[in-house]
Write a protein that holds these residues in place. Structure first.
Motif, PDB file in Angstrom:
ATOM      1  N   GLU A  19       0.785  -1.232   0.000  1.00 11.71           N
ATOM      2  CA  GLU A  19       0.000   0.000   0.000  1.00 11.71           C
ATOM      3  C   GLU A  19       0.818   1.284   0.000  1.00 11.71           C
ATOM      4  N   VAL A  20       2.068   1.217   0.455  1.00 10.10           N
ATOM      5  CA  VAL A  20       2.900   2.418   0.459  1.00 10.10           C
ATOM      6  C   VAL A  20       3.720   2.439  -0.825  1.00 10.10           C
ATOM      7  N   PRO A  21       3.671   3.517  -1.592  1.00 11.78           N
ATOM      8  CA  PRO A  21       4.382   3.585  -2.871  1.00 11.78           C
ATOM      9  C   PRO A  21       5.853   3.233  -2.738  1.00 11.78           C
ATOM     10  N   ASP A  22       6.413   2.698  -3.819  1.00  7.71           N
ATOM     11  CA  ASP A  22       7.824   2.308  -3.827  1.00  7.71           C
ATOM     12  C   ASP A  22       8.710   3.483  -3.407  1.00  7.71           C
ATOM     13  N   GLY A  23       9.825   3.145  -2.819  1.00  9.92           N
ATOM     14  CA  GLY A  23      10.781   4.168  -2.402  1.00  9.92           C
ATOM     15  C   GLY A  23      11.265   3.902  -0.990  1.00  9.92           C
ATOM     16  N   ALA A  24      12.228   4.682  -0.560  1.00 11.45           N
ATOM     17  CA  ALA A  24      12.822   4.513   0.759  1.00 11.45           C
ATOM     18  C   ALA A  24      11.823   4.852   1.854  1.00 11.45           C
ATOM     19  N   LEU A  25      11.881   4.082   2.952  1.00  9.90           N
ATOM     20  CA  LEU A  25      10.987   4.279   4.087  1.00  9.90           C
ATOM     21  C   LEU A  25      11.782   4.569   5.354  1.00  9.90           C
ATOM     22  N   ALA A  26      11.145   5.283   6.259  1.00  8.67           N
ATOM     23  CA  ALA A  26      11.602   5.359   7.650  1.00  8.67           C
ATOM     24  C   ALA A  26      10.459   4.807   8.486  1.00  8.67           C
ATOM     25  N   ALA A  37      12.534  -8.121   1.587  1.00 10.82           N
ATOM     26  CA  ALA A  37      11.818  -7.985   0.321  1.00 10.82           C
ATOM     27  C   ALA A  37      12.466  -6.956  -0.603  1.00 10.82           C
ATOM     28  N   GLY A  38      13.563  -6.335  -0.135  1.00 12.04           N
ATOM     29  CA  GLY A  38      14.307  -5.403  -0.971  1.00 12.04           C
ATOM     30  C   GLY A  38      14.029  -3.938  -0.729  1.00 12.04           C
ATOM     31  N   ARG A  39      13.231  -3.616   0.292  1.00 10.39           N
ATOM     32  CA  ARG A  39      12.896  -2.214   0.559  1.00 10.39           C
ATOM     33  C   ARG A  39      14.014  -1.555   1.358  1.00 10.39           C
ATOM     34  N   ASP A  40      14.326  -0.317   1.038  1.00  8.84           N
ATOM     35  CA  ASP A  40      15.278   0.489   1.794  1.00  8.84           C
ATOM     36  C   ASP A  40      14.543   1.041   3.009  1.00  8.84           C
ATOM     37  N   VAL A  41      14.879   0.543   4.199  1.00  8.24           N
ATOM     38  CA  VAL A  41      14.165   0.927   5.418  1.00  8.24           C
ATOM     39  C   VAL A  41      15.146   1.431   6.470  1.00  8.24           C
ATOM     40  N   SER A  42      14.917   2.646   6.938  1.00  7.84           N
ATOM     41  CA  SER A  42      15.612   3.163   8.105  1.00  7.84           C
ATOM     42  C   SER A  42      14.707   2.922   9.300  1.00  7.84           C
ATOM     43  N   LEU A  43      15.235   2.241  10.319  1.00  7.03           N
ATOM     44  CA  LEU A  43      14.418   1.902  11.489  1.00  7.03           C
ATOM     45  C   LEU A  43      14.750   2.845  12.640  1.00  7.03           C
ATOM     46  N   VAL A  44      13.721   3.549  13.121  1.00  5.74           N
ATOM     47  CA  VAL A  44      13.866   4.532  14.190  1.00  5.74           C
ATOM     48  C   VAL A  44      13.083   4.041  15.400  1.00  5.74           C
ATOM     49  N   GLY A  45      13.779   3.751  16.486  1.00  2.00           N
ATOM     50  CA  GLY A  45      13.139   3.248  17.694  1.00  2.00           C
ATOM     51  C   GLY A  45      12.903   4.344  18.708  1.00  2.00           C
ATOM     52  N   VAL A  46      11.773   4.237  19.412  1.00  2.00           N
ATOM     53  CA  VAL A  46      11.420   5.201  20.449  1.00  2.00           C
ATOM     54  C   VAL A  46      11.491   4.505  21.805  1.00  2.00           C
ATOM     55  N   GLN A  47      12.165   5.152  22.747  1.00  2.00           N
ATOM     56  CA  GLN A  47      12.359   4.615  24.090  1.00  2.00           C
ATOM     57  C   GLN A  47      11.977   5.643  25.152  1.00  2.00           C
ATOM     58  N   PRO A  48      11.530   5.171  26.325  1.00  2.00           N
ATOM     59  CA  PRO A  48      11.394   6.078  27.465  1.00  2.00           C
ATOM     60  C   PRO A  48      12.729   6.188  28.193  1.00  2.00           C
ATOM     61  N   PHE A  49      12.893   7.218  28.972  1.00  3.07           N
ATOM     62  CA  PHE A  49      14.006   7.260  29.904  1.00  3.07           C
ATOM     63  C   PHE A  49      13.758   6.204  30.982  1.00  3.07           C
ATOM     64  N   ARG A  75      12.566  10.245   2.380  1.00  2.00           N
ATOM     65  CA  ARG A  75      11.879   8.995   2.701  1.00  2.00           C
ATOM     66  C   ARG A  75      10.409   9.233   3.042  1.00  2.00           C
ATOM     67  N   THR A  76       9.598   8.213   2.819  1.00  3.65           N
ATOM     68  CA  THR A  76       8.245   8.211   3.350  1.00  3.65           C
ATOM     69  C   THR A  76       8.318   7.701   4.782  1.00  3.65           C
ATOM     70  N   HIS A  77       7.766   8.456   5.710  1.00  5.10           N
ATOM     71  CA  HIS A  77       7.844   8.105   7.122  1.00  5.10           C
ATOM     72  C   HIS A  77       6.553   7.411   7.560  1.00  5.10           C
ATOM     73  N   VAL A  78       6.692   6.207   8.075  1.00  5.98           N
ATOM     74  CA  VAL A  78       5.565   5.416   8.572  1.00  5.98           C
ATOM     75  C   VAL A  78       5.751   5.245  10.079  1.00  5.98           C
ATOM     76  N   PHE A  79       4.824   5.780  10.872  1.00  3.28           N
ATOM     77  CA  PHE A  79       4.951   5.626  12.316  1.00  3.28           C
ATOM     78  C   PHE A  79       3.811   4.770  12.850  1.00  3.28           C
ATOM     79  N   ILE A  80       4.113   4.035  13.924  1.00  4.10           N
ATOM     80  CA  ILE A  80       3.194   3.040  14.466  1.00  4.10           C
ATOM     81  C   ILE A  80       2.377   3.611  15.619  1.00  4.10           C
TER      82      ILE A  80
END
Length: 334
Positions: free
Chosen positions: A154-161, A182-194, A275-280
């Protein structure tokens, strides 16, 4: 037509907030994890219908495992955090779950240690029970393959974050892994609490963020540190600002981890608009009404918030810090 409610509510909604910012919005995300894990255990013969599955949860995994057990004819025993509220507790009881809650604590380490200790006691008294080990068993990655396929489709081709709360490590880690395979360029950004040991912030406390369920006071083996490109440490006030602004600007009523992820996404997009940014958004905001949303008037203006870029974990500080993970030392035990 669905044959069980768990199948109906597991599918996420992809909501475009702008062309390059997408919210991956779940009613309760961990149903994917629980359904995939229980199905695998049954297919492999590790458990049989009617067996009892036991685990610890701060909230949404309890509901997910309860529904997975209901779907596959299993018994369920949950050792819950104090964050399991009355609404969820009533649902679990009606679904036939045996629920125990540890004594109230504002300390993340104590809360988790109490739950782990109680799990050990239960297993010693009931050796036939199967411990799901959501924090450590890689079977919890399996269910997220379908989520990655949905994003790929569903998300158009291209790099993702991909941006999301780390928690047990299964959701963000699995989705990024399957997309990359699957071949997608993905930058993974993790969120943490202190206050979380997972990415080395245990020396900076923030007791309020226990309700977010995105950190840990004990090492989780399902967190694969090498998968993450950047980490953001966000305190309660910043997460609340993100959640309030997300609701105000988009109408999306989601949990504190979604607020922290939205805040993080805004910053990451300002750094890299290629990049297209996808947040959870892992769950809805209902269980955070009293503890967070009722304090919406106290939330700082999101436009005034800016992270502190660090080069050492010793530099971590409130209200918000960030770093390229590969540039920092890996915490002990990870």
């Amino acid at each position: 037509m669905h044959t069980h409610i768990a199948e109906a509510i597991k599918k996420p909604d992809l909501i475009s907030l702008r062309p390059d910012v997408i919210c991956l919005r779940f009613e309760t995300m961990k149903i994917y994890s629980a359904l995939g894990a229980v199905r695998h255990l049954l297919e492999s013969g590790a458990v049989q219908p009617g067996d009892t599955l036991v685990d610890s949860s701060s909230g949404i995994y309890a509901q997910a495992l309860a529904l997975a057990c209901h779907r596959y004819g299993m018994q369920c025993h949950i050792v819950g955090s104090t964050t399991v509220d009355r609404t969820l507790r009533a649902q679990l009881e009606i679904l036939g779950v045996t629920l125990e809650q540890v004594r109230p604590s504002k300390n993340l380490r104590l809360d988790q240690e109490l739950r782990v200790r109680r799990i050990a006691e239960i297993l010693e008294a009931n050796p036939s029970y199967h411990w799901m080990r959501q924090y450590h068993d890689s079977i919890h990655y399996l269910g997220y393959r379908d989520v990655a396929a949905t994003i790929a489709r569903e998300v158009p081709d291209g790099a993702l974050a991909l941006v999301g709360g780390v928690g047990s490590g299964a959701s963000t880690g699995a989705i990024a892994t399957y997309l990359r395979e699957a071949g997608r360029d993905v930058s993974l950004v993790g969120v943490q609490p202190f206050g979380s040991v997972t990415f080395g912030s245990e020396h900076v406390s923030d007791p309020d963020m226990i309700i977010a369920g995105i950190g840990s006071a004990i090492p989780f083996r399902n967190v694969r540190h090498e998968l993450y490109d950047r980490i953001h440490w966000v305190n309660f006030d910043c997460a609340l600002s993100g959640a309030v602004e997300l609701l105000r600007s988009s109408g999306i009523f989601a949990g504190l981890s979604a607020g922290a992820a939205y805040l993080t996404t805004r910053w990451e997009r300002s750094r890299d608009a290629s990049r297209t940014h996808v947040f959870i958004a892992a769950d809805t905001g209902h269980r955070y009404v009293e503890s967070a949303y009722a304090r919406h008037a106290e939330a700082p203006d999101i436009d005034t918030l800016k992270p502190h870029e660090i080069t050492s974990l010793d530099e971590l500080s409130h209200p918000w810090s960030t770093a390229s993970w590969s540039d920092l030392p890996v915490p002990h035990g990870s």
